[in-house]
Design a protein around this motif. Structure first.
Motif, PDB file in Angstrom:
ATOM      1  N   LEU A 203       0.842  -1.197   0.000  1.00 17.13           N
ATOM      2  CA  LEU A 203       0.000   0.000   0.000  1.00 17.13           C
ATOM      3  C   LEU A 203       0.881   1.253   0.000  1.00 17.13           C
ATOM      4  O   LEU A 203       0.686   2.169  -0.800  1.00 17.13           O
ATOM      5  CB  LEU A 203      -0.925  -0.006   1.224  1.00 17.13           C
ATOM      6  N   ILE A 206       2.661   1.632  -3.428  1.00 21.24           N
ATOM      7  CA  ILE A 206       1.841   2.139  -4.531  1.00 21.24           C
ATOM      8  C   ILE A 206       1.452   3.595  -4.287  1.00 21.24           C
ATOM      9  O   ILE A 206       1.425   4.403  -5.208  1.00 21.24           O
ATOM     10  CB  ILE A 206       0.597   1.259  -4.727  1.00 21.24           C
ATOM     11  N   THR A 223      -2.070  -2.921 -10.942  1.00 19.54           N
ATOM     12  CA  THR A 223      -1.642  -2.178  -9.762  1.00 19.54           C
ATOM     13  C   THR A 223      -2.846  -1.664  -8.979  1.00 19.54           C
ATOM     14  O   THR A 223      -2.863  -1.696  -7.744  1.00 19.54           O
ATOM     15  CB  THR A 223      -0.731  -1.018 -10.191  1.00 19.54           C
ATOM     16  N   TRP A 224      -3.874  -1.230  -9.706  1.00 22.63           N
ATOM     17  CA  TRP A 224      -5.094  -0.799  -9.011  1.00 22.63           C
ATOM     18  C   TRP A 224      -5.681  -1.923  -8.161  1.00 22.63           C
ATOM     19  O   TRP A 224      -6.043  -1.727  -6.994  1.00 22.63           O
ATOM     20  CB  TRP A 224      -6.165  -0.353 -10.018  1.00 22.63           C
ATOM     21  N   LEU A 227      -3.651  -2.424  -5.114  1.00 18.02           N
ATOM     22  CA  LEU A 227      -3.874  -1.365  -4.119  1.00 18.02           C
ATOM     23  C   LEU A 227      -5.103  -1.688  -3.262  1.00 18.02           C
ATOM     24  O   LEU A 227      -5.052  -1.659  -2.025  1.00 18.02           O
ATOM     25  CB  LEU A 227      -4.070  -0.031  -4.851  1.00 18.02           C
TER      26      LEU A 227
END
Ligand code: HEM
Ligand SMILES: [Cu+2]
Lengths: 648, 204
Positions: A203, A206, A223-224, A227
């Motif tokens: 977390l 990113i 990547t989203w 996250l």
């Protein structure tokens, strides 16, 4: 405890396993000594803090655990092929479905996903490593030794036998006398701590380490999903930590949390378990969605359709995942009002999921589709996952669930989402990112063999189970009598399981074959990719990017290729690069966790205290450590860049 | 790093001046988020179980008001003195910083002493962790908080030693700041324990 109870005895299968384990260990020691590889192992792997190597180690463990869980599955299918089989007895069957479920979810699916995210996320956001590389190594080793502790249970002391859900009172002292469920409580605790730290680490990574220009809405979809997965981990795993701690107290110190006398409440366990457990299934499915998004958009040659809607639906799913847990026990007497509420929240999850499905379909529309192995897995995911999802909505109707609950209908449902979702994604991701990890491509022909064998086998195995469930076959039954009419479909299911097993063997052969004969990836961008990981060499130099890339839009690397013909590094822009130092401490501290955990399992508290003291020692040494890493000088970078790019 | 960014960094408090420190502090905030989830689960467990006393005593029969009030006073004061330590650190005064950290430590140790006394007292009355679900959840919830405070004390000692060895640097300042976050967090948890466990227990 007598030694005869310490080692599991009396089963030919177990003796065979004992022999296999001893031989494997002797073999490993021999090979390492003969080829003088001990130092290499220690310096390059056991002490590494490089996210790419840690990711590779995660994936190796995950594949081994897929093998172990798969053997469990085949044993169960063998036992159920025909009525009144005597292959496994009731106790052994109980142990096997428990270890199968636990291993597949916590020690196969989780590390596979975490391995891929370790390798890919820092590269996708243009970073040199994760925010806390040392912590990352600790996370891995805690997972590793937690998994090891869980796995030795079947030869030392006996395996847990109360299901992967470990419901009380079954998992309590009243009904579970051996050490099996202690293993469950302690091993999951150790690896769970590692997972929680991974969540925090990624977390921060990113949020804080994205390349300049990469706003949140320019992040790659994978990547989203990571996250959001991290947020799920951070809020869900502490619940598991507490639940397991209370279980440990009940089992080791005779407290009364989940007991049947003195006010204990066994339903409290079920609630705590699933408050973690439902988010957990989204922890393994959201990254899968991310992988499919990357693969689909790359091989359709198009930008992902509906990016914002995708992000919105991930967030929506993550939120809903915390308010649906009661659907796992509609039949346990919560009453119509509560059941209705949870029924509605559960069905609501179908909406954002449907949005995603349509987005993938629209991404494919009018694309120039390349049918690579990774793409095949992704394309197959869509219809198979929809079958799992639709039957999930059927299960979500509380009244109807009284019919389906704990039947093979449920078994079919969750394998359709876990395998067609998570496992297909892991295979897709493995094929897709394999060149990034090892510098060569997995053979496509063999890859397609694996795909067709596994995908067809999967459907042959699990589709009949929906009908077996409707015919009344309940889960976790170790045998059934003739004349119920279940035999033909069970035979079919076993055939399917064998096909999946063959598919797995082909995959393993492919790994060996491609290492020897596979096509080397000299460009770093074998698939004509869109995101920044393809801007690095394959495999990337350990600092990833010689200079930090600048991001101008979504699909950052695609834009670079269109505008500037690639990611160009001018030698005069190079500056010394700061890197973290390796450390052996995460490894030996995790050994200490293992020792302490082993002591707790057998209630050898002196041993547990020794382990705990070493853990504390590790923490103190870490606190006093004054190591700020090191700098790679520019000349060295130039040399390494030339070496990495000599093929390009 | 660019000149402008460097000048900007100089304006930040000492503990925020390096990239590594900023990452660590954010990471610690997120860790505290996970701790909130952990304690929330323990509180939920306690609230579900606290009237399930079996054949053991109820909360109203058991709790000792005097000890609890002393504990509360000690811990709340320690949070205040911890704040003073950070205040001194921001003014760059090493001696004040260490002095207030030591006071915080002593108050924390006092809290733990009284808590242990309280627990021993209950056990002598026959109210152990094994007696009832209420007592299991009570001891585990309050004990987890106490264990956190004890860890905090050990941690603070390590940091004081490092302050003495290395002086006030960007790195030690960050460590002090993070342990202070931890300490205040435990204070907040205690306020919930005081209300939801002790006050509620003595009313119902
Ligand atoms: C590879 C092929 C697989 C086969 C043939 C298979 C087969 C089975 C069978 C026969 C059962 C037990 C049914 C019962 O007696 O109740 C089962 C249970 C289960 N499986 Fe699988 N499985 C496979 C893969 C997976 C994967 C990949 C996952 C998770 C990622 C998974 C998760 C589970 C879980 C959680 C249970 C429930 C265990 C319990 O009842 O406690 N399985 N599976
Ligand atoms: Cu669920």
């Amino acid at each position: 405890m007598k030694w005869s109870e310490f080692f599991v005895t009396g089963e030919p299968l177990i003796y065979a396993a004992d022999v296999a384990i001893v031989l494997t260990m002797v073999g490993i020691v021999f090979v390492l000594t003969y080829f003088k590889k001990w130092k290499w192992l220690w310096n390059e792997w056991l002490t590494t803090v490089d996210h790419k190597k840690i990711g590779v180690m995660y994936i190796i463990c995950a594949v081994l655990m897929l093998f172990r869980g798969g053997v469990d599955a085949l044993l169960m299918r063998a036992q159920l092929t025909a009525p009144n089989m005597k292959f496994l007895d009731a106790q052994h069957y109980n142990e096997i479905f428990t270890t199968h479920g636990t291993i597949m979810i916590l020690f196969m699916a989780m590390p596979f996903i975490i391995g891929l995210m370790n390798i890919v996320v820092p590269l996708q956001i243009g970073a040199r490593d994760v925010a806390f590389p040392y912590l990352n190594a600790l996370s891995f080793w805690l997972f590793f030794f937690g998994a090891l502790l869980f796995n030795i249970s079947f030869v030392i002391g006996g395996s847990p036998d109360a299901g992967w859900t470990a419901y009380f009172p079954l998992a309590g002292n009243e009904f579970s006398h051996g050490v099996g469920n202690n293993y469950y409580a302690v091993a999951l605790q150790i690896s769970g701590i590692g997972t929680l730290m991974t969540g925090i680490n990624f977390l921060v990574t990113i949020l804080k380490m994205r390349a300049p220009g990469m706003t949140l809405m320019r992040m790659p979809m994978f990547t989203w999903t990571i996250l959001i997965t991290c947020v799920l981990i951070i809020f869900a795993f502490p619940v598991l930590t507490v639940a397991l701690a209370l279980m440990t107290f009940d089992r080791l110190f005779d407290t009364q949390f989940f007991t049947m006398a003195n006010g204990g409440m066994s339903m409290l366990w079920a609630n705590l378990f699933w408050i973690w457990g439902h988010p957990e299934v989204y922890i393994v499915i959201l990254p899968a969605f991310g992988i499919f998004s990357e693969v689909v958009s790359t091989f359709a040659g198009k930008r992902l359709f509906g990016y914002k809607a995708m992000v919105g639906s991930i967030v929506g799913i993550a939120f809903l995942s915390f308010i649906v847990w009661v659907h796992h026990f509609f039949t346990m007497g919560a009453g119509p009002a509560v059941n209705s509420a949870f029924s509605i929240t559960t069905m609501a999850i179908a909406i954002p999921t449907g949005v995603k499905i349509f987005n993938w379909l629209f991404t494919l529309r009018k694309g120039k589709i390349r049918f690579t192995t990774a793409m095949l897995w992704s394309l197959a995911f869509i219809p198979n996952f929809v079958i799992g999802g639709v039957t999930g909505v059927m299960l979500a109707m509380a009244a109807a669930d009284y019919q389906y609950h704990n039947s093979y209908f449920l078994i079919a449902h969750f394998h359709y989402v876990l395998i067609a979702g998570t496992v297909f994604a892991c295979f897709a991701g493995l094929h897709y990112w394999y060149p990034k990890m090892f510098g060569h491509i997995l053979n496509e022909r063999l890859g397609k063999w694996t795909f067709w064998l596994f995908m067809i086998g999967f459907n042959i195995c699990f589709f009949p189970m929906y009908f077996l469930g409707l015919m009344g076959m309940t889960r976790r039954m170790y045998t059934y009598s003739d004349g119920l009419g279940w035999t033909p479909l069970n035979v079919v299911a076993t055939v399917g399981a064998v096909l999946m097993g063959i598919g797995f063997i082909v995959l393993c052969y492919n790994i060996y074959y491609s290492a020897r004969y596979g096509e080397r990836d000299m460009t770093g961008d074998p698939w004509n990719g869109r995101t920044l990981e393809w801007a690095t060499a394959s495999p990337p130099v350990h600092y990833n990017f010689p200079v930090t890339p600048v991001v101008e839009d979504l699909d950052a690397y695609w834009v670079m290729k269109k505008k500037y013909g690639g990611f160009h590094v001018k030698e005069e822009d190079l500056k010394p690069i700061h890197m973290p130092s390796n450390s052996g401490r995460p490894f030996w501290m995790s050994v200490a966790f293992f020792v302490a955990g082993f002591g707790l399992v057998f209630k050898w508290f002196a041993l547990a205290i020794v382990g705990a003291l070493f853990i504390v020692l590790g923490l103190i040494l870490r606190s006093f450590e004054d190591d700020d890493g090191y700098y790679i000088p520019v000349d060295e970078i130039k040399r390494m860049e030339r070496a990495a790019r000599k093929g390009a | 790093m660019g000149e402008a960014a460097h000048r900007y960094e100089e304006t930040l408090p000492l503990e925020y001046r390096t990239q590594e420190s900023r990452l660590n502090i954010l990471g610690f905030w997120i860790f505290l988020g996970a701790e909130v989830a952990l304690f929330a689960t323990l509180f939920a467990t306690y609230l579900v179980l606290f009237q399930r006393t079996g054949s053991g005593p109820t909360a109203g029969e058991l709790f000792e008001v005097k000890d609890v009030l002393i504990e509360t006073l000690l811990l709340l004061t320690s949070s205040f003195t911890c704040g003073l330590a950070i205040f001194e650190m921001r003014r760059g005064r090493m001696s004040g910083l260490i002095a207030w950290l030591l006071v915080t430590l002593l108050l924390g140790a006092g809290f733990i002493t009284f808590e242990i006394r309280e627990f021993i007292h209950y056990v002598h009355e026959g109210a152990t962790m094994q007696t009832s679900a209420f007592l299991s959840s009570f001891f585990v919830l309050v004990g987890t908080h106490g264990a956190h405070v004890s860890v905090g004390i050990g941690w603070m000692i390590l940091i004081i030693i490092q302050l003495l060895q290395r002086g006030l640097t960007a790195k030690t300042a960050r460590k002090v700041f993070i342990v202070s976050l931890y300490w205040h967090f435990l204070d907040v948890v205690w306020i919930f324990i005081f209300t939801l466990v002790y006050l509620l227990g003595m009313v119902i």
